[in-house]
Write an enzyme that holds these catalytic residues in place. Structure first.
Site, PDB file in Angstrom:
ATOM      1  N   GLY A   1       0.825  -1.203   0.000  1.00 55.83           N
ATOM      2  CA  GLY A   1       0.000   0.000   0.000  1.00 55.83           C
ATOM      3  C   GLY A   1       0.856   1.248   0.000  1.00 55.83           C
ATOM      4  O   GLY A   1       2.076   1.178   0.212  1.00 55.83           O
TER       5      GLY A   1
ATOM      6  N   HIS B   1       8.516  -0.047  -2.754  1.00 60.16           N
ATOM      7  CA  HIS B   1       8.352  -1.158  -3.690  1.00 60.16           C
ATOM      8  C   HIS B   1       9.648  -1.843  -4.069  1.00 60.16           C
ATOM      9  O   HIS B   1       9.635  -2.927  -4.603  1.00 60.16           O
ATOM     10  CB  HIS B   1       7.491  -0.841  -4.918  1.00 60.16           C
ATOM     11  CG  HIS B   1       7.526   0.532  -5.427  1.00 60.16           C
ATOM     12  ND1 HIS B   1       6.779   1.514  -4.858  1.00 60.16           N
ATOM     13  CD2 HIS B   1       8.178   1.077  -6.456  1.00 60.16           C
ATOM     14  CE1 HIS B   1       6.980   2.627  -5.539  1.00 60.16           C
ATOM     15  NE2 HIS B   1       7.831   2.385  -6.502  1.00 60.16           N
TER      16      HIS B   1
ATOM     17  N   LYS C   1      -8.086   3.748   8.397  1.00 56.49           N
ATOM     18  CA  LYS C   1      -8.274   5.096   8.978  1.00 56.49           C
ATOM     19  C   LYS C   1      -9.735   5.546   8.809  1.00 56.49           C
ATOM     20  O   LYS C   1      -9.995   6.716   8.512  1.00 56.49           O
ATOM     21  CB  LYS C   1      -7.332   6.117   8.326  1.00 56.49           C
ATOM     22  CG  LYS C   1      -5.854   5.717   8.350  1.00 56.49           C
ATOM     23  CD  LYS C   1      -4.964   6.878   8.000  1.00 56.49           C
ATOM     24  CE  LYS C   1      -3.538   6.421   7.768  1.00 56.49           C
ATOM     25  NZ  LYS C   1      -2.630   7.483   7.383  1.00 56.49           N
TER      26      LYS C   1
ATOM     27  N   SER D   1      51.126 -13.265 -18.875  1.00 53.49           N
ATOM     28  CA  SER D   1      51.515 -12.875 -20.228  1.00 53.49           C
ATOM     29  C   SER D   1      53.039 -12.723 -20.242  1.00 53.49           C
ATOM     30  O   SER D   1      53.611 -12.109 -19.341  1.00 53.49           O
ATOM     31  CB  SER D   1      50.840 -11.540 -20.570  1.00 53.49           C
ATOM     32  OG  SER D   1      51.332 -11.061 -21.781  1.00 53.49           O
TER      33      SER D   1
ATOM     34  N   SER E   1      44.434 -17.868 -18.682  1.00 59.09           N
ATOM     35  CA  SER E   1      43.414 -18.514 -17.834  1.00 59.09           C
ATOM     36  C   SER E   1      43.686 -18.215 -16.355  1.00 59.09           C
ATOM     37  O   SER E   1      44.033 -19.111 -15.590  1.00 59.09           O
ATOM     38  CB  SER E   1      43.342 -20.022 -18.086  1.00 59.09           C
ATOM     39  OG  SER E   1      44.604 -20.611 -18.206  1.00 59.09           O
TER      40      SER E   1
HETATM   41  N1  LIG Z   1      44.114  -6.888 -20.561  1.00 54.23           N
HETATM   42  C1  LIG Z   1      44.791  -7.943 -20.978  1.00 54.23           C
HETATM   43  N2  LIG Z   1      45.160  -8.899 -20.095  1.00 54.23           N
HETATM   44  C2  LIG Z   1      45.825  -9.986 -20.515  1.00 54.23           C
HETATM   45  N3  LIG Z   1      46.197 -10.186 -21.797  1.00 54.23           N
HETATM   46  C3  LIG Z   1      45.853  -9.257 -22.719  1.00 54.23           C
HETATM   47  C4  LIG Z   1      45.149  -8.105 -22.347  1.00 54.23           C
HETATM   48  N4  LIG Z   1      44.941  -7.358 -23.450  1.00 54.23           N
HETATM   49  C5  LIG Z   1      45.491  -8.029 -24.481  1.00 54.23           C
HETATM   50  N5  LIG Z   1      46.043  -9.172 -24.042  1.00 54.23           N
HETATM   51  C6  LIG Z   1      46.657 -10.171 -24.939  1.00 54.23           C
HETATM   52  O1  LIG Z   1      45.762 -11.288 -24.935  1.00 54.23           O
HETATM   53  C7  LIG Z   1      46.446 -12.482 -24.578  1.00 54.23           C
HETATM   54  C8  LIG Z   1      45.746 -13.198 -23.458  1.00 54.23           C
HETATM   55  O2  LIG Z   1      44.599 -13.809 -23.929  1.00 54.23           O
HETATM   56  P1  LIG Z   1      44.065 -15.086 -23.213  1.00 54.23           P
HETATM   57  O3  LIG Z   1      42.961 -15.583 -24.076  1.00 54.23           O
HETATM   58  O4  LIG Z   1      45.159 -16.006 -22.901  1.00 54.23           O
HETATM   59  O5  LIG Z   1      43.482 -14.476 -21.849  1.00 54.23           O
HETATM   60  S1  LIG Z   1      42.511 -15.200 -20.803  1.00 54.23           S
HETATM   61  O6  LIG Z   1      42.992 -16.558 -20.628  1.00 54.23           O
HETATM   62  O7  LIG Z   1      41.155 -15.171 -21.342  1.00 54.23           O
HETATM   63  O8  LIG Z   1      42.644 -14.415 -19.568  1.00 54.23           O
HETATM   64  C9  LIG Z   1      47.802 -12.087 -24.075  1.00 54.23           C
HETATM   65  O9  LIG Z   1      48.649 -13.004 -24.686  1.00 54.23           O
HETATM   66  P2  LIG Z   1      49.911 -13.667 -23.974  1.00 54.23           P
HETATM   67  O10 LIG Z   1      50.855 -12.527 -23.779  1.00 54.23           O
HETATM   68  O11 LIG Z   1      50.404 -14.671 -24.978  1.00 54.23           O
HETATM   69  O12 LIG Z   1      49.476 -14.311 -22.717  1.00 54.23           O
HETATM   70  C10 LIG Z   1      47.998 -10.662 -24.524  1.00 54.23           C
HETATM   71  O13 LIG Z   1      48.768 -10.653 -25.689  1.00 54.23           O
HETATM   72  N1  LIG Z   2      63.282 -19.803 -20.177  1.00 47.36           N
HETATM   73  C1  LIG Z   2      62.369 -19.296 -21.032  1.00 47.36           C
HETATM   74  N2  LIG Z   2      61.264 -19.988 -21.328  1.00 47.36           N
HETATM   75  C2  LIG Z   2      60.339 -19.470 -22.159  1.00 47.36           C
HETATM   76  N3  LIG Z   2      60.442 -18.248 -22.739  1.00 47.36           N
HETATM   77  C3  LIG Z   2      61.526 -17.508 -22.471  1.00 47.36           C
HETATM   78  C4  LIG Z   2      62.533 -18.010 -21.592  1.00 47.36           C
HETATM   79  N4  LIG Z   2      63.482 -17.058 -21.495  1.00 47.36           N
HETATM   80  C5  LIG Z   2      63.073 -16.046 -22.282  1.00 47.36           C
HETATM   81  N5  LIG Z   2      61.910 -16.292 -22.872  1.00 47.36           N
HETATM   82  C6  LIG Z   2      61.219 -15.367 -23.782  1.00 47.36           C
HETATM   83  O1  LIG Z   2      60.063 -14.880 -23.124  1.00 47.36           O
HETATM   84  C7  LIG Z   2      59.059 -14.572 -24.072  1.00 47.36           C
HETATM   85  C8  LIG Z   2      57.809 -15.323 -23.715  1.00 47.36           C
HETATM   86  O2  LIG Z   2      56.777 -14.895 -24.558  1.00 47.36           O
HETATM   87  P1  LIG Z   2      55.549 -15.795 -24.917  1.00 47.36           P
HETATM   88  O3  LIG Z   2      55.986 -17.191 -25.173  1.00 47.36           O
HETATM   89  O4  LIG Z   2      54.779 -15.100 -25.978  1.00 47.36           O
HETATM   90  O5  LIG Z   2      54.771 -15.804 -23.529  1.00 47.36           O
HETATM   91  P2  LIG Z   2      53.225 -15.983 -23.281  1.00 47.36           P
HETATM   92  O6  LIG Z   2      52.664 -16.816 -24.358  1.00 47.36           O
HETATM   93  O7  LIG Z   2      53.163 -16.667 -21.945  1.00 47.36           O
HETATM   94  O8  LIG Z   2      52.697 -14.614 -23.234  1.00 47.36           O
HETATM   95  C9  LIG Z   2      59.580 -14.995 -25.422  1.00 47.36           C
HETATM   96  O9  LIG Z   2      60.126 -13.896 -26.083  1.00 47.36           O
HETATM   97  C10 LIG Z   2      60.683 -15.990 -25.057  1.00 47.36           C
HETATM   98  O10 LIG Z   2      61.710 -16.064 -26.040  1.00 47.36           O
END
Ligand SMILES: Nc1ncnc2c1ncn2[C@@H]1O[C@H](COP(=O)(O)OS(=O)(=O)O)[C@@H](OP(=O)(O)O)[C@H]1O
Ligand SMILES: Nc1ncnc2c1ncn2[C@@H]1O[C@H](COP(=O)(O)OP(=O)(O)O)[C@@H](O)[C@H]1O
EC number: 2.7.1.25
Length: 649
Positions: free
Chosen positions: A40, A120, A172, A483, A555
């Protein structure tokens, strides 16, 4: 909340033998209680009515009445029964307890839970959350003011929630000298309004809550009224039947580890379950048998439970389940969909906008939803309809909502318990909603599935045959790490080596999945969740077709990885590619850390978004301490042990 408290508080568990087939076992059943909602316009006398009824049925002790008299006197007003509620809110008395907006009353014949609704928002919250879906509704109308804005809004909400009859009190009456003419005038006005809203059956009673006229006792001041008192009208109400005959819906509230047991707890919203039933848990749709139903303070084993009850169950198989999952029987599952139609009631001052995102809560399920379409806007004051890209406060909208992660629900008219939800904008509740799934396929959006309609396809080629043909087992090597930690480098190198050995192998990498399959996703927690869900599904398909899949995704969330594992427990192998944030920043192969530090990239893992380290990966490599070759060696020896086939296999 502790499990024991949860099981005890949600519903009073009354143990009875009346449904038992076996003398040595018991079923959990509910105590009968009528849930009454009082709605109400503000100041039309809802709280006063509850306070006065308590007094008149003898639920208030003398000392409490004296206290209320003193408070009222101090404030220079006549006895104010509405203070009873305020006073009760802080304490518990024999036979009366108050929990926020609910008052529990016991008379010799009946037990009532009275839901007082200050506004509400609370009203919708109470009703839609299902915490207090009422059996009966009282609409209070001030005899002087008549039908006002909130009278209209509340009556619309009541109709909308499925009430086709309400009890109206014209309160009332003392302020209008107990006038029969005024009562007749209002009876006509109220009836006309309720009919327009769609409430057809009404009992309209003249009362004065302050003086107790017509509540529990007949009114000397209104001898012209020969109808019943409010209390005797209420006595005619019975609790709505519990929704036991509907399909089982048990939203999971929490998982508790207790002794050796893993207890899955929640409130059964509809249907019933018993020990030995096979339950299916959305969204994974993994199945397991109920081993036991747990209850406290009960000596005999509990073998069954039903709608309205909070239960803790244990399962025979260890499957992945978490808060927000929904248990059902496989024969009658909920609808699983990314799109659904809804009728929402907008409460916020800022209007709902097409294309905006809100948080949806449906029992324990939470999802981010996008307003995909506004099909119609209804003005609840004059019931006119129009189209538009916004829905203003106190308007009803017929909309299509979209979620990125699968949602599981029921059509409201089929099962109200899984067919209503609330929407939040940040921490603010902004709308209540009802689910309508009809014709959603016509939207051409699809990704709608009712499990009953999709039979699983049995493969004629078994996975073992595929392994024999390939000379190795299949599965998923799930690389996770920051990354720049080295996931892609290691994944590609491994693929290369295994391919040269003649293995069926493939890499799924963040960058290439995100430029195609997941091109619609960003990096918010829910987008990452959906990205990993998709990757998990694809990886499983590949692994089931005999391929050794190497995935390279950040991930970052443990729960997302756990979900991927749960899809294929025996095929999933987690590899933690460990590298300190400092060394990843130094490597910065794509220059992303620099951008993230400058604020050019938001939600960047390790900088402005979390990374949850695996707690027990199958393999860990540390790319700061090990060379690429050393990490590859370690992974290869694991692969050899787990995936190579012996000659006689
Ligand atoms: N904000 C932000 N955070 C993390 N990463 C970023 C972002 N923006 C772009 N990237 C690029 O996207 C790649 C990661 O994608 P993924 O699919 O592995 O991410 S997730 O697993 O869904 O979190 C990641 O690749 P890797 O460097 O090979 O890991 C980046 O290149
Ligand atoms: N011990 C190691 N094992 C793997 N990558 C290495 C190592 N030392 C240096 N690196 C360098 O680190 C970077 C890793 O990049 P990347 O493989 O693209 O990583 P992610 O996929 O996890 O983002 C590459 O440039 C690679 O050559």
């Amino acid at each position: 909340m502790k499990l024991k408290t949860l099981l005890n508080s949600c519903v009073q568990l009354v143990i009875c033998k009346k449904f038992c087939s076996d003398e040595n076992t018991i079923t959990i059943s509910n105590m009968e209680q009528i849930k009454l909602v009082i709605a109400g316009h503000i100041d039309h006398g809802k709280s006063t009515m509850i306070g006065r009824i308590m007094q008149d049925i003898g639920a208030l002790h003398d000392d409490k009445i004296e206290l209320l008299k003193a408070i009222s006197k101090r404030r220079g007003m006549p006895m104010e029964w509405a203070f009873v509620l305020d006073a009760m809110r802080t304490e518990r008395e024999q036979g009366i307890t108050i929990q926020t907006t609910q008052v529990f009353l016991k008379t010799p014949t009946k037990s009532y839970a009275v839901i007082d609704v200050p506004g509400h928002k609370e009203f919708l919250n109470n009703m839609i959350s299902g915490a207090a879906s009422a059996d009966a509704a009282i609409l209070v109308v001030d005899a002087k003011e008549g039908v006002q804005d909130q009278t209209r809004v509340h009556s619309y909400i009541l109709r909308w929630l499925g009430f086709d009859s309400v009890l109206v009190t014209i309160n009332k009456m003392d302020l209008v000298n107990y006038s029969k003419e005024r009562f007749d005038e209002l009876r006509f006005q109220v009836n006309k309004h309720l009919k327009k809203v769609g409430i057809i059956s009404t009992t309209i009673l003249p009362v004065s809550a302050r003086y107790g006229d017509g509540l529990v006792h007949r009114s000397q001041n209104m001898s012209w009224f020969t109808g019943p008192t409010l209390m005797s009208s209420l006595d005619a109400f019975w609790p709505k039947p519990m929704p036991m005959e509907l399909p089982l819906r048990l939203p999971i509230q929490d998982i508790y580890k207790f002794d050796e047991r893993r207890i899955i707890a929640g409130r059964i919203e509809s249907g019933k379950l018993k020990v030995g039933d096979t339950l299916m848990f959305a969204p994974n749709n993994s199945t397991a048998k109920v081993r036991s139903i747990e209850a406290w303070g009960v000596k005999l084993p509990v073998l069954a439970a039903s709608a309205g009850q909070c239960v803790g169950i244990t399962l025979e198989d260890h499957i992945f389940v978490e808060r927000g999952f929904l248990a059902s029987h496989k024969t009658n599952p909920p609808v699983q969909t990314y799109f659904f139609r809804a009728r929402i009631f907008w409460l916020a001052n800022t209007p709902l906008e097409l294309g905006r995102y809100y948080k949806l809560k449906l029992t324990t399920i939470e999802r981010i939803v996008e307003v995909f379409k506004i099909e119609k806007v209804i003005d609840i004051f004059d019931l006119s309809e129009h189209s538009g890209n916004q829905i203003e406060r106190n308007m009803i909208g017929e909309v299509v909502l979209h979620t990125r992660a699968m949602l599981y629900l029921d059509e409201f008219t089929f099962n109200p318990h899984l067919g209503r939800f609330v929407l939040f904008d940040g921490y603010d509740m902004v709308a209540g909603g009802l689910v309508f799934i009809d014709k959603v396929q016509e939207l051409g959006l699809i990704s709608y599935k009712s499990l009953q309609q999709i039979p699983s396809v049995e493969d004629h080629v078994t996975i073992e045959n595929r392994w024999r043909a390939n000379g190795h087992k299949s599965g998923v090597l799930w690389l996770t790490g920051l990354s720049g930690s080295g996931k892609s480098t290691l994944a590609l190198e491994l693929e290369n080596i295994l391919f040269r050995k003649g293995w069926q192998v493939c890499v799924l990498d963040g960058d290439n999945i995100r430029s195609g399959l997941s091109a619609d996703l960003g990096y918010s927690p829910s987008d990452r969740h959906e990205n990993i869900r998709r990757v998990g599904e694809i990886a499983r398909l590949f692994a089931n077709s005999g391929v050794l899949v190497i995935t390279a995704f950040i991930s970052p969330y443990r729960s997302d990885r756990a979900r991927a594992r749960a899809l294929m427990p025996s095929l999933f192998h987690e590899i933690y590619v460990n590298a300190s944030l400092d060394s990843c920043k130094k490597r910065d192969p794509k220059g992303l850390y620099k951008k993230a530090n400058n604020g050019e990239i938001i939600e960047f893992t390790g900088i402005s978004s979390p990374y949850e380290v695996p707690s027990s990966p199958e393999v860990e490599v540390n790319t700061c301490k090990q060379s690429i070759n050393q990490s590859i060696e370690k992974m290869l020896s694991y692969i050899q042990a787990k995936f190579a086939l012996e000659n006689n296999e």
